[in-house]
Design an enzyme around this catalytic site. Structure first.
Site, PDB file in Angstrom:
ATOM      1  N   ARG A 152      28.152  -2.801   8.400  1.00 37.66           N
ATOM      2  CA  ARG A 152      28.866  -1.992   7.409  1.00 37.66           C
ATOM      3  C   ARG A 152      28.193  -0.632   7.221  1.00 37.66           C
ATOM      4  NH1 ARG A 152      28.723  -4.104   2.069  1.00 37.66           N
ATOM      5  NH2 ARG A 152      29.532  -2.021   1.825  1.00 37.66           N
ATOM      6  N   ILE A 176      18.642   0.568 -11.276  1.00 38.57           N
ATOM      7  CA  ILE A 176      20.076   0.871 -11.095  1.00 38.57           C
ATOM      8  C   ILE A 176      20.936  -0.405 -11.096  1.00 38.57           C
ATOM      9  CG2 ILE A 176      21.803   2.047  -9.642  1.00 38.57           C
ATOM     10  CD1 ILE A 176      19.681   3.997 -10.656  1.00 38.57           C
ATOM     11  N   ARG A 189      28.484  -4.406 -11.255  1.00 38.99           N
ATOM     12  CA  ARG A 189      29.099  -3.168 -10.798  1.00 38.99           C
ATOM     13  C   ARG A 189      30.499  -2.914 -11.368  1.00 38.99           C
ATOM     14  NH1 ARG A 189      27.864  -2.255  -4.570  1.00 38.99           N
ATOM     15  NH2 ARG A 189      28.127  -0.112  -5.206  1.00 38.99           N
ATOM     16  N   ASP A 234      18.983   2.489  -2.789  1.00 37.13           N
ATOM     17  CA  ASP A 234      19.337   2.068  -1.430  1.00 37.13           C
ATOM     18  C   ASP A 234      18.135   2.054  -0.481  1.00 37.13           C
ATOM     19  OD1 ASP A 234      21.934   1.736  -2.213  1.00 37.13           O
ATOM     20  OD2 ASP A 234      22.679   3.603  -1.361  1.00 37.13           O
ATOM     21  N   LYS A 260      27.567   7.282   5.680  1.00 36.55           N
ATOM     22  CA  LYS A 260      28.688   6.443   5.223  1.00 36.55           C
ATOM     23  C   LYS A 260      29.151   6.857   3.833  1.00 36.55           C
ATOM     24  CE  LYS A 260      27.466   2.301   3.385  1.00 36.55           C
ATOM     25  NZ  LYS A 260      27.930   2.101   1.993  1.00 36.55           N
ATOM     26  N   ASN A 261      28.201   7.037   2.921  1.00 30.79           N
ATOM     27  CA  ASN A 261      28.586   7.285   1.528  1.00 30.79           C
ATOM     28  C   ASN A 261      29.070   8.709   1.273  1.00 30.79           C
ATOM     29  OD1 ASN A 261      28.064   4.656   1.018  1.00 30.79           O
ATOM     30  ND2 ASN A 261      26.117   4.986  -0.059  1.00 30.79           N
ATOM     31  N   ARG A 278      33.890  -2.323  -1.825  1.00 28.57           N
ATOM     32  CA  ARG A 278      34.098  -1.848  -3.191  1.00 28.57           C
ATOM     33  C   ARG A 278      34.497  -0.379  -3.243  1.00 28.57           C
ATOM     34  NH1 ARG A 278      32.082  -4.291  -7.283  1.00 28.57           N
ATOM     35  NH2 ARG A 278      31.961  -2.280  -8.295  1.00 28.57           N
ATOM     36  N   CYS A 308      29.356  -7.854  -6.952  1.00 28.29           N
ATOM     37  CA  CYS A 308      28.930  -8.094  -5.573  1.00 28.29           C
ATOM     38  C   CYS A 308      27.505  -8.598  -5.617  1.00 28.29           C
ATOM     39  CB  CYS A 308      29.109  -6.876  -4.684  1.00 28.29           C
ATOM     40  SG  CYS A 308      27.844  -5.650  -4.872  1.00 28.29           S
TER      41      CYS A 308
HETATM   42  N1  EPU Z   1      28.227   1.537 -13.549  1.00 30.14           N
HETATM   43  C1  EPU Z   1      28.851   1.099 -14.696  1.00 30.14           C
HETATM   44  N2  EPU Z   1      30.175   1.435 -14.874  1.00 30.14           N
HETATM   45  C2  EPU Z   1      30.865   2.185 -13.973  1.00 30.14           C
HETATM   46  C3  EPU Z   1      30.209   2.635 -12.807  1.00 30.14           C
HETATM   47  C4  EPU Z   1      28.885   2.301 -12.618  1.00 30.14           C
HETATM   48  O1  EPU Z   1      28.254   0.430 -15.522  1.00 30.14           O
HETATM   49  O2  EPU Z   1      32.044   2.461 -14.207  1.00 30.14           O
HETATM   50  C5  EPU Z   1      26.795   1.230 -13.337  1.00 30.14           C
HETATM   51  C6  EPU Z   1      26.535   0.393 -12.103  1.00 30.14           C
HETATM   52  O3  EPU Z   1      26.732  -0.987 -12.337  1.00 30.14           O
HETATM   53  C7  EPU Z   1      25.107   0.754 -11.790  1.00 30.14           C
HETATM   54  C8  EPU Z   1      25.041   2.238 -12.172  1.00 30.14           C
HETATM   55  O4  EPU Z   1      26.128   2.447 -13.066  1.00 30.14           O
HETATM   56  O5  EPU Z   1      24.255   0.035 -12.623  1.00 30.14           O
HETATM   57  C9  EPU Z   1      25.148   3.224 -11.038  1.00 30.14           C
HETATM   58  O6  EPU Z   1      26.179   2.814 -10.146  1.00 30.14           O
HETATM   59  P1  EPU Z   1      27.073   3.841  -9.320  1.00 30.14           P
HETATM   60  O7  EPU Z   1      28.426   3.883  -9.906  1.00 30.14           O
HETATM   61  O8  EPU Z   1      26.343   5.122  -9.170  1.00 30.14           O
HETATM   62  O9  EPU Z   1      27.157   3.101  -7.914  1.00 30.14           O
HETATM   63  P2  EPU Z   1      28.366   3.190  -6.899  1.00 30.14           P
HETATM   64  O10 EPU Z   1      29.028   4.506  -7.027  1.00 30.14           O
HETATM   65  O11 EPU Z   1      29.213   1.967  -7.019  1.00 30.14           O
HETATM   66  C10 EPU Z   1      27.042   4.249  -4.919  1.00 30.14           C
HETATM   67  C11 EPU Z   1      26.765   3.903  -3.495  1.00 30.14           C
HETATM   68  C12 EPU Z   1      25.820   2.711  -3.435  1.00 30.14           C
HETATM   69  C13 EPU Z   1      24.529   3.103  -4.151  1.00 30.14           C
HETATM   70  C14 EPU Z   1      24.839   3.535  -5.581  1.00 30.14           C
HETATM   71  C15 EPU Z   1      23.627   4.032  -6.343  1.00 30.14           C
HETATM   72  C16 EPU Z   1      28.781   4.595  -2.376  1.00 30.14           C
HETATM   73  C17 EPU Z   1      30.030   4.218  -1.656  1.00 30.14           C
HETATM   74  N3  EPU Z   1      28.033   3.598  -2.830  1.00 30.14           N
HETATM   75  O12 EPU Z   1      27.627   3.095  -5.512  1.00 30.14           O
HETATM   76  O13 EPU Z   1      25.538   2.471  -2.062  1.00 30.14           O
HETATM   77  O14 EPU Z   1      23.654   2.002  -4.166  1.00 30.14           O
HETATM   78  O15 EPU Z   1      25.822   4.592  -5.570  1.00 30.14           O
HETATM   79  O16 EPU Z   1      23.036   5.083  -5.676  1.00 30.14           O
HETATM   80  O17 EPU Z   1      28.473   5.770  -2.496  1.00 30.14           O
HETATM   81  C18 EPU Z   1      24.962   1.175  -0.184  1.00 30.14           C
HETATM   82  O18 EPU Z   1      25.267   2.147   0.538  1.00 30.14           O
HETATM   83  O19 EPU Z   1      24.360   0.160   0.267  1.00 30.14           O
HETATM   84  C19 EPU Z   1      25.317   1.192  -1.596  1.00 30.14           C
HETATM   85  C20 EPU Z   1      25.368   0.076  -2.335  1.00 30.14           C
END
Ligand code: EPU
Length: 418
Positions: free
Chosen positions: A396, A326, A121, A304, A22-23, A92, A116
């Site tokens: 999802r 995280i 996030r 995850d 998915k990701n 998201r 969420c």
């Molecule tokens: N963060 C910030 N500011 C930002 C972006 C991120 O503070 O602008 C923080 C987040 O709050 C978190 C950390 O940085 O504490 C890392 O978050 P990241 O941005 O890497 O997460 P994401 O890109 O929103 C993706 C996956 C998630 C997975 C995380 C961490 C996708 C679509 N989603 O989320 O997947 O948990 O990386 O590996 O790729 C899931 O599949 O269940 C899922 C939640």
């Protein structure tokens, strides 16, 4: 709404084909925005989140079709630049259209994703990154508006490696004028998969998968066909199921090199893991040892997989400390596991898990995707019946989860809610 009902206690044995990730699929589908034409994706998982991103693309004016794990996206007519609140609040990851929309249409209006269940996030690093590339960003009425006549290459330093942030900036930078360097970039396999697709479209990206990614802007891109890589988190979930039930599960379609931290921890916990012969085989049965786990950005142990691993530790032989680094609220599964007889104490970002001899089935519900997966795993080893509600979270991210577990011998079914 449907529920999943499990009668626990079966030892799982057999083979499972891991679905596409998915990701990986979500950013690759978002990348189709970057140029007009027909893209074909194979090995796309049949999931709610994929339906949502396809709706979003259609909303922007593209044609999106999905059947038999193949998605055909034609972006020739894509001309709208707004991702509505209705779609972003469902998922998201809709924010992934921000970078490519600014790059192709010079502007984007995307609803701000709220917090969420697993944490606040924010997307501040996505926005700061786009500003570094010359975009003007305004926040109004719950929407981010980004515009730039022509994005310009720049140097971006992420405070924390962000997965979708790295993807968004990579997609924005491929059509920018000049060179972009992303420092402290996320290194997940899904980022390499996106970079591979962008490069096959004509982009010039180097060192994706390392902490410093270099992107030289190009003038034009072309549509391509691509295959989605196997889902390492789905694979990890079935690997834990093998260790947990003392069974033997062989997985095909996942790359063991993406699963090193999970394989390492499963071996430490006493499971046998074999990665020869084109598959991954996990065999449990010798008793589960307690081990400590800390989630970290890739190549560390994935957040995850934290909830699923916690279930394994819940029935292990001793004491385990699970630390989540995280997301600030990713222990929401704990209160449900306690209702199933687990012995877990939370202290800040640490969970102290004392193994118990058995879990007991209960009606439970989940509030996020991986938490739901952990409840399925708990149900598989619990005595009597576990009934899981709010399974739209599972839909999802896990393709045909009840069918796959049933094929391994689990007593699991999807039923209409009582
Ligand atoms: N963060 C910030 N500011 C930002 C972006 C991120 O503070 O602008 C923080 C987040 O709050 C978190 C950390 O940085 O504490 C890392 O978050 P990241 O941005 O890497 O997460 P994401 O890109 O929103 C993706 C996956 C998630 C997975 C995380 C961490 C996708 C679509 N989603 O989320 O997947 O948990 O990386 O590996 O790729 C899931 O599949 O269940 C899922 C939640």
């Amino acid at each position: 709404m449907d529920e999943i009902v499990i009668r626990g206690g079966r030892t799982l044995r057999g083979e499972v084909a891991v679905s596409g990730a998915k990701n990986a699929a979500l950013p690759m589908i978002a990348a189709t925005i970057l140029t007009g034409g027909e893209f074909v994706f194979h090995n796309v998982p049949d999931l709610k989140d994929i339906e949502t991103i396809c709706h979003l693309l259609a909303d922007l004016g593209a044609k999106a079709e999905f059947s038999d794990n193949t998605a055909i996206i034609d972006t020739t007519g894509l001309g709208r630049h707004e991702a509505s609140y209705d779609l972003v609040r469902k998922m998201r990851a809709s924010v992934l259209v921000l970078g490519p929309l600014v790059a192709r249409l010079k502007r984007a209006r995307v609803s701000l994703p709220g917090g969420c269940a697993i944490g606040a996030r924010p997307i501040n690093m996505h926005l700061q990154g786009l500003e570094k590339l010359g975009a003007t960003i305004t926040l109004e009425h719950g929407y981010v508006e980004a515009s730039a006549d022509k994005l310009k290459g720049g140097e971006i330093f992420f405070d924390i490696p962000t997965v979708t942030g790295t993807e968004n900036i990579m997609m924005a930078a491929v059509l920018a004028e000049g060179t972009t360097i992303i420092r402290n970039a996320a290194r997940e396999p899904e980022i390499i998969a996106l970079a591979d697709m962008l490069n096959s479209m004509g982009a010039d990206i180097h060192d994706a998968g390392t902490t410093v990614i270099t992107i030289r802007g190009v003038n034009a891109l072309r549509p391509v066909s691509a295959r989605i890589i196997g889902d390492r988190i789905e694979a990890g979930t079935y690997m834990v199921a093998a260790a947990l039930t003392g069974g033997r599960i062989r997985l095909t379609g996942a790359d063991p090199s993406h699963l090193k931290p999970v394989i390492h921890k499963l071996r430490e916990a006493g499971a046998a893991v074999d990665t020869g012969d084109g598959g991954i085989t996990v065999e449990g049965g010798g008793g589960i040892k307690s081990v400590d786990v800390k989630t970290l950005p890739y190549p560390g142990f994935p957040t995850d997989m934290q909830a699923q691993f916690m279930v394994l530790m819940s029935v292990a032989g001793g004491l385990s400390v699970i630390s989540e680094s995280i997301f600030e609220n990713r222990f929401i599964h704990v209160s449900e596991l306690l209702r199933m007889g687990a012995d877990i104490t939370i202290s800040g970002s640490h969970a102290l898990v004392k193994g118990v001899s058995k879990l007991s089935g209960a009606p439970v519900m989940a509030t996020d995707l991986r938490a739901s997966a952990s409840l399925v795993l708990a149900g598989l080893v619990a005595e009597n019946t576990t009934r899981i509600s709010r399974i739209y979270h599972l839909d999802r991210g896990y393709e045909a989860i009840e069918k796959k577990f049933a094929s391994l011998g689990a007593a699991i079914e999807r039923v209409p809610a009582e």
